[in-house]
Design a protein around this motif. Structure first.
Motif, PDB file in Angstrom:
ATOM      1  N   VAL A  37      61.584  28.196 -65.803  1.00 47.25           N
ATOM      2  CA  VAL A  37      60.401  28.604 -66.555  1.00 47.25           C
ATOM      3  C   VAL A  37      59.440  29.266 -65.584  1.00 47.25           C
ATOM      4  O   VAL A  37      59.017  28.641 -64.605  1.00 47.25           O
ATOM      5  CB  VAL A  37      59.713  27.409 -67.242  1.00 47.25           C
ATOM      6  CG1 VAL A  37      58.457  27.881 -67.983  1.00 47.25           C
ATOM      7  CG2 VAL A  37      60.665  26.712 -68.197  1.00 47.25           C
ATOM      8  N   TYR A  48      60.975  23.101 -73.792  1.00 40.80           N
ATOM      9  CA  TYR A  48      60.644  24.340 -73.088  1.00 40.80           C
ATOM     10  C   TYR A  48      59.153  24.642 -73.216  1.00 40.80           C
ATOM     11  O   TYR A  48      58.474  24.961 -72.220  1.00 40.80           O
ATOM     12  CB  TYR A  48      61.465  25.490 -73.669  1.00 40.80           C
ATOM     13  CG  TYR A  48      61.038  26.866 -73.198  1.00 40.80           C
ATOM     14  CD1 TYR A  48      61.527  27.397 -72.008  1.00 40.80           C
ATOM     15  CD2 TYR A  48      60.146  27.622 -73.956  1.00 40.80           C
ATOM     16  CE1 TYR A  48      61.124  28.661 -71.581  1.00 40.80           C
ATOM     17  CE2 TYR A  48      59.741  28.881 -73.536  1.00 40.80           C
ATOM     18  CZ  TYR A  48      60.233  29.386 -72.347  1.00 40.80           C
ATOM     19  OH  TYR A  48      59.822  30.630 -71.923  1.00 40.80           O
ATOM     20  N   LEU A  86      68.456  27.366 -73.626  1.00 43.04           N
ATOM     21  CA  LEU A  86      67.326  27.262 -72.702  1.00 43.04           C
ATOM     22  C   LEU A  86      67.653  26.378 -71.508  1.00 43.04           C
ATOM     23  O   LEU A  86      67.110  26.561 -70.417  1.00 43.04           O
ATOM     24  CB  LEU A  86      66.101  26.709 -73.434  1.00 43.04           C
ATOM     25  CG  LEU A  86      65.551  27.614 -74.547  1.00 43.04           C
ATOM     26  CD1 LEU A  86      64.522  26.867 -75.379  1.00 43.04           C
ATOM     27  CD2 LEU A  86      64.936  28.879 -73.945  1.00 43.04           C
TER      28      LEU A  86
END
Length: 269
Positions: A45, A86, A19
């Motif tokens: 994101v 995240y 991520l």
């Protein structure tokens, strides 16, 4: 499709979900301590890019440093911590003007750090039970100090079994966050007591951890049953990565690597 390096061999065969992307920084500003290496971490994101600096401890560990619940975070960033960071970034709007405490944040307190930088929280406290972890976290805070804006961000050693040492935090925080802290069963009761102790009335805690031989369920079963929910599925993209790794990566273990979620609601008085 997830790609894997078949030549990578280590005791910890599955490192993370990818991520974050990290780039080692060549230091020229006098910040090298001889004990850490600095990295720039980046994550995208919802088409937004987030970045910050983390230091990795490189001094060799003695065996004693790797034993006990308050030392495990010294080793690395675990998948649960990566996923929690995240998830909190993706839901950062909920933390605006709120107080947040990370418990057992390890050597980087990654999840709490991203909340500090990107959520406009009122206050964030990063904690761990190990001195080496907090020394490194403090270096990270100093390096990123221009990113916190109005968010008051501090770090400290916090041992869950010593409530008297942090009485000032009773019913203080709107949110408590914690990742991969459930595998030492002797610490579970103290962790639960700490969570309920420092949460405000109506506060919420997010706990992420893998199933790991039933330790996740053991923790959940000890919670006040009406105040907690557990989730196997909580994010589309994390589920996609989990499914791909489960199908294609022989080094991936659902029991050890896929973080389940517990959401605790402290009842309003």
């Amino acid at each position: 499709m997830v790609s894997f390096d078949s030549n990578s061999v280590s005791v910890r065969r599955f490192q993370n979900f990818g991520l974050f992307k990290s780039i080692k920084i060549e230091e020229d500003d006098g910040k090298v301590t001889g004990k850490v290496e600095w990295y720039e971490y980046r994550m995208a994101v919802d088409d937004k890019e987030f970045w910050f600096f983390l230091s990795h401890v490189i001094s060799p560990f003695k065996t004693d440093d790797l034993i006990g619940f308050n030392n495990t975070g010294n080793v690395c960033i675990w998948p649960s911590e990566e996923v929690l960071a995240y998830y909190l970034l993706k839901n950062s709007v909920h933390f605006k003007d709120k107080s947040v405490c990370e418990l057992g944040g390890g050597m980087t307190c990654l999840a709490g750090l991203v909340v500090s930088i990107y959520s406009e929280a009122d206050e964030v406290l990063l904690t761990d039970g190990n001195e080496t972890c907090i020394e490194n976290v403090q270096l990270i805070l100093e390096r990123n100090q221009d990113k916190f804006g109005k968010t008051v961000t501090n770090s400290r050693i916090l041992n869950w079994s010593e409530l008297d040492s942090f009485k000032e935090y009773k019913s203080k925080f709107d949110f408590v966050i914690c990742s991969d802290c459930l595998f030492f069963q002797e610490a579970i009761d103290s962790l639960i007591e700490t969570i309920y102790f420092i949460l405000k009335s109506g506060g919420v805690a997010f706990i992420l951890a893998p199933s790991r031989n039933g330790t996740f369920d053991c923790f959940y079963n000890k919670l006040h049953s009406k105040s907690a929910e557990r989730f196997y599925f909580y994010d589309d993209y994390i589920w996609k990565l989990h499914s791909e790794n489960k199908t294609y990566n022989p080094n991936y273990s659902e029991d050890l690597h896929y973080p389940l979620m517990i959401k605790i609601h402290k009842s309003k008085v």
